[in-house]
Design an enzyme around this catalytic site. Structure first.
Site, PDB file in Angstrom:
ATOM      1  N   ASP A 150       0.871  -1.195   0.000  1.00 22.88           N
ATOM      2  CA  ASP A 150       0.000   0.000   0.000  1.00 22.88           C
ATOM      3  C   ASP A 150       0.905   1.241   0.000  1.00 22.88           C
ATOM      4  O   ASP A 150       0.851   2.057   0.902  1.00 22.88           O
ATOM      5  CB  ASP A 150      -0.978   0.004   1.191  1.00 22.88           C
ATOM      6  CG  ASP A 150      -0.293   0.018   2.553  1.00 22.88           C
ATOM      7  OD1 ASP A 150       0.875  -0.431   2.654  1.00 22.88           O
ATOM      8  OD2 ASP A 150      -0.911   0.491   3.527  1.00 22.88           O
ATOM      9  N   HIS A 210       9.362  -0.710   8.934  1.00 30.11           N
ATOM     10  CA  HIS A 210       8.436  -1.844   9.092  1.00 30.11           C
ATOM     11  C   HIS A 210       8.502  -2.798   7.893  1.00 30.11           C
ATOM     12  O   HIS A 210       8.801  -3.987   8.022  1.00 30.11           O
ATOM     13  CB  HIS A 210       6.992  -1.345   9.190  1.00 30.11           C
ATOM     14  CG  HIS A 210       6.701  -0.391  10.292  1.00 30.11           C
ATOM     15  ND1 HIS A 210       6.663  -0.763  11.600  1.00 30.11           N
ATOM     16  CD2 HIS A 210       6.386   0.932  10.269  1.00 30.11           C
ATOM     17  CE1 HIS A 210       6.332   0.283  12.355  1.00 30.11           C
ATOM     18  NE2 HIS A 210       6.169   1.317  11.565  1.00 30.11           N
TER      19      HIS A 210
HETATM   20  C1  BDR Z   1       2.406  -0.683   8.574  1.00 30.39           C
HETATM   21  O1  BDR Z   1       1.339   0.229   8.325  1.00 30.39           O
HETATM   22  C2  BDR Z   1       1.634   1.015   7.186  1.00 30.39           C
HETATM   23  O2  BDR Z   1       1.351   2.347   7.445  1.00 30.39           O
HETATM   24  C3  BDR Z   1       3.099   0.826   6.907  1.00 30.39           C
HETATM   25  O3  BDR Z   1       3.357   0.940   5.532  1.00 30.39           O
HETATM   26  C4  BDR Z   1       3.358  -0.569   7.407  1.00 30.39           C
HETATM   27  O4  BDR Z   1       3.013  -1.520   6.433  1.00 30.39           O
HETATM   28  C5  BDR Z   1       3.041  -0.365   9.915  1.00 30.39           C
HETATM   29  O5  BDR Z   1       2.106  -0.515  10.935  1.00 30.39           O
HETATM   30 CA    CA Z   2       2.705  -0.853   4.130  1.00 34.92          CA
END
Ligand code: BDR
Ligand code: CA
Length: 317
Positions: free
Chosen positions: A12, A243
């Site tokens: 995303d 992340h």
């Molecule tokens: C996750 O949430 C999204 O905003 C980031 O891209 C990551 O995949 C972190 O909690």
């Molecule tokens: Ca993400």
């Protein structure tokens, strides 16, 4: 030469997704077969555009398949603009991509790719689990044909990031997460327990290799991301978590993390716990573990590989 691990990324895009895409596309150990997109950090039109733009900046040929615009129940609403900006890439100006997404939906592509190579493909999900849940609902036989799903999502023994207990990718479509976590597909959960331990710093962002085609965009995007994670902190001492790149790294090499097989369920109803990943630690209850949960990470080893591959300097200060 060792055979590369065939993977599909579900994204995303999103600033950390953008880094994860580059990290995966430049991997000597992964073969990225395709990339599917989902709503999440932005609406799916924007996350698809950002994904195509990153693939073009990586100068690699890989097809992109647009997926879900909304969760299984309800509708997407902007929630992550404080972290990813109004365009999903920290408001960095991005060129309109020259190519478009393929004429096949994300869930249809997932099904076709998995049936084509049964038992071989690892899915690396960096977004809500909506596309995979739709694919599994349409064809439950896929469960036996997916090698593993490496999920960036959840918070096993730490707090959440959207609510006190819920992480964004699970919170954003808990019904989809429930379908996947109850499906029987092998899952590795790369949650906030480990992703909050791997950070990029101001110094690294400022000193990103100027010769890379993505440097201008990613410097600007990451400056936004660092500000979001460090409100009120002056530039120069900020850090922010990687992340999504860590989930790619775990797909490449699970020995980066200490992993425990545990029983994990998804809270879909709770008024203050919706989207929580509930881990059962009661040793006296006879539950079959359904998830390999990453509990700790060798952060220096990951960061050294990540920085080297993408052109960041290795020391953070
Ligand atoms: C996750 O949430 C999204 O905003 C980031 O891209 C990551 O995949 C972190 O909690
Ligand atoms: Ca993400």
């Amino acid at each position: 030469m060792t055979t590369k691990i065939p993977v599909i990324l579900d994204v995303d895009t999103g600033i950390d997704d953008a880094l994860a895409i580059l990290y995966a596309l430049f991997s000597p150990r992964l073969q990225v077969l395709g990339i599917t997109t989902c709503f999440g950090n932005e609406n799916v039109t924007n996350t698809t555009r950002n994904t195509l733009a990153m693939v073009e900046m990586a100068q690699v040929s890989v097809s992109v398949y647009q997926g879900a615009a909304d969760p299984l129940v309800g509708q997407w609403a902007p929630q992550a603009e404080a972290f990813h900006g109004e365009n999903g890439l920290g408001n960095a100006p991005i060129e309109e991509p020259h190519t478009g997404a393929k004429n096949l939906s994300a869930s249809e592509y997932l099904r076709a790719a998995i049936l084509d190579r049964p038992g071989e493909i690892t899915l690396v999900t960096l977004a809500r689990l909506t596309n995979l849940a739709i694919a599994l609902k349409n064809d439950p036989s896929l469960v036996q044909k997916i090698r593993r799903v490496v999920v960036m999502g959840g918070a096993a023994f730490v707090g959440g990031n959207v609510t006190p207990v819920s992480e964004a990718n699970i919170w954003g479509d808990p019904d989809a997460a429930w379908v996947v976590f109850h499906s029987g597909v092998p899952i590795t959960m790369v949650g906030l327990d480990v992703t909050m331990q791997v950070n990029i710093s101001d110094r690294q962002v400022q000193n990103l290799d100027p010769k890379r085609p993505y440097t201008k965009v990613m410097r600007q995007a990451l400056d936004f991301y660092l500000s979001a994670y460090n409100p009120g902190v002056v530039s120069g001492t900020r850090q922010a978590p990687l992340h999504d790149p860590l989930a790619v790294a775990v797909a490449e090499d699970p020995t980066l993390c200490a992993i425990s097989d545990l029983s994990v369920d998804i809270e879909r109803e709770g008024t203050i716990t919706r989207g929580m990943t509930v881990v059962d630690q009661r040793g006296w209850v006879d539950l079959t573990p359904n998830v390999a949960v990453c509990r700790t990470v060798d952060a220096p080893r990951f960061l050294s590989d990540f920085c080297q591959r993408l052109g960041f300097p290795m020391t953070s200060d």
